[in-house]
Write an enzyme that holds these catalytic residues in place. Structure first.
Site, mmCIF file in Angstrom:
data_model
loop_
_atom_site.group_PDB
_atom_site.id
_atom_site.type_symbol
_atom_site.label_atom_id
_atom_site.label_comp_id
_atom_site.label_asym_id
_atom_site.label_seq_id
_atom_site.Cartn_x
_atom_site.Cartn_y
_atom_site.Cartn_z
ATOM 1 N N THR A 9 -50.152 27.958 -50.174
ATOM 2 C CA THR A 9 -50.835 29.017 -49.425
ATOM 3 C C THR A 9 -51.080 28.554 -47.998
ATOM 4 O OG1 THR A 9 -52.740 30.508 -49.320
ATOM 5 C CG2 THR A 9 -53.187 28.300 -50.123
ATOM 6 N N ASN A 11 -53.577 30.107 -46.503
ATOM 7 C CA ASN A 11 -54.892 30.720 -46.332
ATOM 8 C C ASN A 11 -55.967 29.780 -46.892
ATOM 9 O OD1 ASN A 11 -57.222 32.229 -46.859
ATOM 10 N ND2 ASN A 11 -56.080 34.126 -47.147
ATOM 11 N N LYS A 14 -58.409 31.222 -49.523
ATOM 12 C CA LYS A 14 -57.806 31.313 -50.851
ATOM 13 C C LYS A 14 -57.818 29.941 -51.506
ATOM 14 C CE LYS A 14 -54.302 34.834 -51.159
ATOM 15 N NZ LYS A 14 -52.939 35.118 -51.564
ATOM 16 N N ASP A 67 -50.384 36.011 -55.208
ATOM 17 C CA ASP A 67 -50.187 37.069 -54.233
ATOM 18 C C ASP A 67 -51.112 38.231 -54.603
ATOM 19 O OD1 ASP A 67 -49.063 38.096 -52.019
ATOM 20 O OD2 ASP A 67 -47.073 38.445 -52.859
ATOM 21 N N ALA A 68 -51.703 38.875 -53.600
ATOM 22 C CA ALA A 68 -52.671 39.932 -53.912
ATOM 23 C C ALA A 68 -52.528 41.099 -52.946
ATOM 24 C CB ALA A 68 -54.082 39.365 -53.833
ATOM 25 N N PHE A 142 -62.294 36.556 -46.395
ATOM 26 C CA PHE A 142 -61.181 36.877 -45.510
ATOM 27 C C PHE A 142 -60.697 38.311 -45.771
ATOM 28 C CE2 PHE A 142 -57.543 36.822 -48.447
ATOM 29 C CZ PHE A 142 -58.114 36.240 -49.557
ATOM 30 N N LYS A 165 -68.121 35.648 -55.827
ATOM 31 C CA LYS A 165 -66.837 36.371 -55.759
ATOM 32 C C LYS A 165 -65.954 35.962 -56.935
ATOM 33 C CE LYS A 165 -62.784 37.356 -52.899
ATOM 34 N NZ LYS A 165 -61.995 37.102 -51.699
ATOM 35 N N HIS A 170 -60.274 39.575 -58.654
ATOM 36 C CA HIS A 170 -58.896 39.717 -59.133
ATOM 37 C C HIS A 170 -58.209 38.347 -59.221
ATOM 38 C CE1 HIS A 170 -59.361 39.688 -54.857
ATOM 39 N NE2 HIS A 170 -58.076 39.694 -54.578
ATOM 40 N N ARG A 171 -58.438 37.518 -58.179
ATOM 41 C CA ARG A 171 -57.780 36.196 -58.105
ATOM 42 C C ARG A 171 -58.334 35.271 -59.195
ATOM 43 N NH1 ARG A 171 -58.537 35.872 -53.293
ATOM 44 N NH2 ARG A 171 -56.545 36.852 -52.894
HETATM 45 P P1 IMP Z 1 -51.696 37.806 -49.875
HETATM 46 O O1 IMP Z 1 -50.270 38.223 -49.727
HETATM 47 O O2 IMP Z 1 -52.060 37.416 -51.256
HETATM 48 O O3 IMP Z 1 -52.128 36.796 -48.856
HETATM 49 O O4 IMP Z 1 -52.590 39.093 -49.606
HETATM 50 C C1 IMP Z 1 -52.179 40.120 -48.722
HETATM 51 C C2 IMP Z 1 -53.365 40.661 -47.964
HETATM 52 O O5 IMP Z 1 -54.250 41.318 -48.864
HETATM 53 C C3 IMP Z 1 -54.183 39.600 -47.245
HETATM 54 O O6 IMP Z 1 -53.701 39.373 -45.956
HETATM 55 C C4 IMP Z 1 -55.563 40.234 -47.206
HETATM 56 O O7 IMP Z 1 -55.661 41.076 -46.082
HETATM 57 C C5 IMP Z 1 -55.578 41.091 -48.465
HETATM 58 N N1 IMP Z 1 -56.268 40.382 -49.561
HETATM 59 C C6 IMP Z 1 -55.724 39.777 -50.638
HETATM 60 N N2 IMP Z 1 -56.684 39.231 -51.402
HETATM 61 C C7 IMP Z 1 -57.839 39.474 -50.788
HETATM 62 C C8 IMP Z 1 -59.192 39.152 -51.095
HETATM 63 O O8 IMP Z 1 -59.532 38.463 -52.068
HETATM 64 N N3 IMP Z 1 -60.098 39.598 -50.205
HETATM 65 C C9 IMP Z 1 -59.788 40.333 -49.109
HETATM 66 N N4 IMP Z 1 -58.553 40.647 -48.770
HETATM 67 C C10 IMP Z 1 -57.575 40.228 -49.609
#
Ligand code: IMP
Length: 193
Positions: A9, A11, A14, A67-68, A142, A165, A170-171
């Site tokens: 990651t 991030n 995360k 991924d979220a 974030f 949190k 979800h994570r």
């Molecule tokens: P990623 O591809 O998993 O990094 O997530 C894509 C985008 O979804 C991120 O850039 C965030 O803007 C948003 N996102 C994913 N998970 C979260 C979370 O737990 N909190 C807030 N925003 C999230």
């Protein structure tokens, strides 16, 4: 025995969230860097599955990918897979503007996680539903954290501590599922030895 896995990651928030989860499983999380994985897929699950396999080839050690995305009901699930792009372009203000006239402010965060190791790939998914608040609140976390409140909670994600949190996120759900299957597989392997 403390196990170690690496997490791909860029991030750091995360990384902190996931580290707090792996500690509960007595697993030490390390940050690992791999060349940028440009993986395409129809779902978060397909993307993490393919990314984890690629990452395993680069690292040759147990590697976790997650991924979220945020899926807003009134916008037919948008931004979903485009969450990162939408956050960087129109941001929180843009999303709130899109919802200005919406009566239904329900939204869900969805996460998919995959762990690749020498015996295959383990995947898991997680979801938390709630609603988009009218004004951003909180300074932690974030992305869309300041505008999302899970059902049954008063705080936005950005007003919660890491532990709060992780109790509902979800994570935390997707990663915990993957780690419990991983520990279970590892124990079965040992008892068959
Ligand atoms: P990623 O591809 O998993 O990094 O997530 C894509 C985008 O979804 C991120 O850039 C965030 O803007 C948003 N996102 C994913 N998970 C979260 C979370 O737990 N909190 C807030 N925003 C999230």
């Amino acid at each position: 025995m403390t196990r170690r896995i690496c997490f791909v990651t860029g991030n750091r928030y995360k990384f902190e969230e996931v580290s707090e989860i792996t500690r509960r499983f007595n697993i030490e999380l390390e940050l690992c860097s791999v060349p940028k994985l440009e993986v395409q897929g129809e779902s978060l699950l397909e993307i993490v599955f393919k990314s984890a396999i690629l990452a395993y080839f680069f690292t040759n050690r147990p590697v976790l990918v997650e991924d979220a995305g945020l899926f807003i009901k009134a916008l037919n699930g948008f931004p979903g897979p485009y969450s990162s792009y939408v956050y960087k372009t129109i941001g929180l203000t843009g999303v709130l503007k899109l919802l200005e006239k919406a009566e239904n402010r329900e939204a869900c965060f969805r996460s998919a996680a995959a762990l690749a190791y020498d015996r295959g790939v383990i995947t898991g998914e997680g979801e938390v539903c709630g609603y988009i608040v009218e004004t951003p609140r909180g300074t932690r976390g974030f992305g869309f954290d300041p505008i999302f409140t899970p059902h049954g909670e008063a705080k936005t994600f950005a007003e919660m501590s890491l532990e709060e949190k992780n109790r509902v996120s979800h994570r935390a759900k997707s990663v915990s599922l993957v780690l419990s299957k991983y520990i279970e597989h590892a124990q079965t392997a040992l008892s068959n030895f």
